[in-house]
Design an enzyme around this catalytic site. Structure first.
Site: not given
Ligand SMILES: CC[C@@H](C(=O)O)C(=O)SCCNC(=O)CCNC(=O)[C@H](O)C(C)(C)COP(=O)(O)OP(=O)(O)OC[C@H]1O[C@@H](n2cnc3c(N)ncnc32)[C@H](O)[C@@H]1OP(=O)(O)O
Ligand SMILES: [Co+2]
Length: 145
Positions: A8, A87, A136
């Site tokens: 997905h 994602h 994921e």
């Molecule tokens: C429905 C259930 C399940 C399934 O079975 O399919 C799911 O899919 S659940 C989906 C939701 N769950 C998750 O996303 C869990 C994992 N995610 C995380 O742990 C956090 O979202 C993260 C990825 C660590 C980001 O956390 P956040 O607090 O938003 O941190 P930052 O804003 O500081 O981001 C750090 C860094 O990463 C970039 N970023 C954030 N999100 C994304 C994204 N979705 N895609 C690409 N890049 C992303 C963000 O821009 C920051 O970049 P830098 O500033 O360059 O460090």
């Molecule tokens: Co998912």
């Protein structure tokens, strides 16, 4: 590790109801599951089916809406108020072997392996280690091919 099927694409939305209407009315989707809450992931979720060529299940669009202000989606939607691609999710036959593979490459794994929306184990990899894509990994459901 051998890459499996693209299961997905996760799409964040501020409103699953609005996104469902969009996929039905604009994109012509005919099969969309009922939305349900996954409190342990902090999201409400539903799936838009896309048909495969030969009757097999196609890749799904996973619509995810934050369940509250502390949801992991809150930061993403603050930066992208309309929502958007959040994602990608690939299947693997053995989740623990995949985890060991990515750990061995020094990739940051975000939290423990847990049960995802399909009822099989999943984990997430940090987007900064994955060419900018939050990734994921999920174990292929038993009986799927
Ligand atoms: C429905 C259930 C399940 C399934 O079975 O399919 C799911 O899919 S659940 C989906 C939701 N769950 C998750 O996303 C869990 C994992 N995610 C995380 O742990 C956090 O979202 C993260 C990825 C660590 C980001 O956390 P956040 O607090 O938003 O941190 P930052 O804003 O500081 O981001 C750090 C860094 O990463 C970039 N970023 C954030 N999100 C994304 C994204 N979705 N895609 C690409 N890049 C992303 C963000 O821009 C920051 O970049 P830098 O500033 O360059 O460090
Ligand atoms: Co998912």
């Amino acid at each position: 590790m051998k890459l499996g099927r693209l299961n997905h694409i996760g799409v964040a939305t501020p409103s699953i109801a609005d996104s469902v209407a969009y996929y039905r009315e604009v994109m012509g989707a005919t099969s969309i599951t009922e939305a349900f809450d996954l409190p342990e992931q902090g999201v409400k979720v539903c799936f838009v089916d896309t048909p495969g060529h030969d009757g097999t299940a196609g890749t799904q669009v996973e619509l995810i809406e934050p369940l509250g202000p502390d949801s992991t989606l809150a930061g993403f939607l603050a930066k992208n108020p309309l929502g958007g691609q959040h994602h990608v999710c690939f299947e693997v036959p053995d989740i623990e072997a995949a985890r060991a593979h990515f750990e061995g490459l020094g990739k940051r794994i975000l939290g423990p392996t847990r049960i995802g929306a399909h009822g099989t184990p999943i984990f997430f990899l940090h987007p900064r280690d994955m060419m900018g894509q939050l990734t994921e990994i999920m174990e292929t459901p038993k009986g799927a091919h």
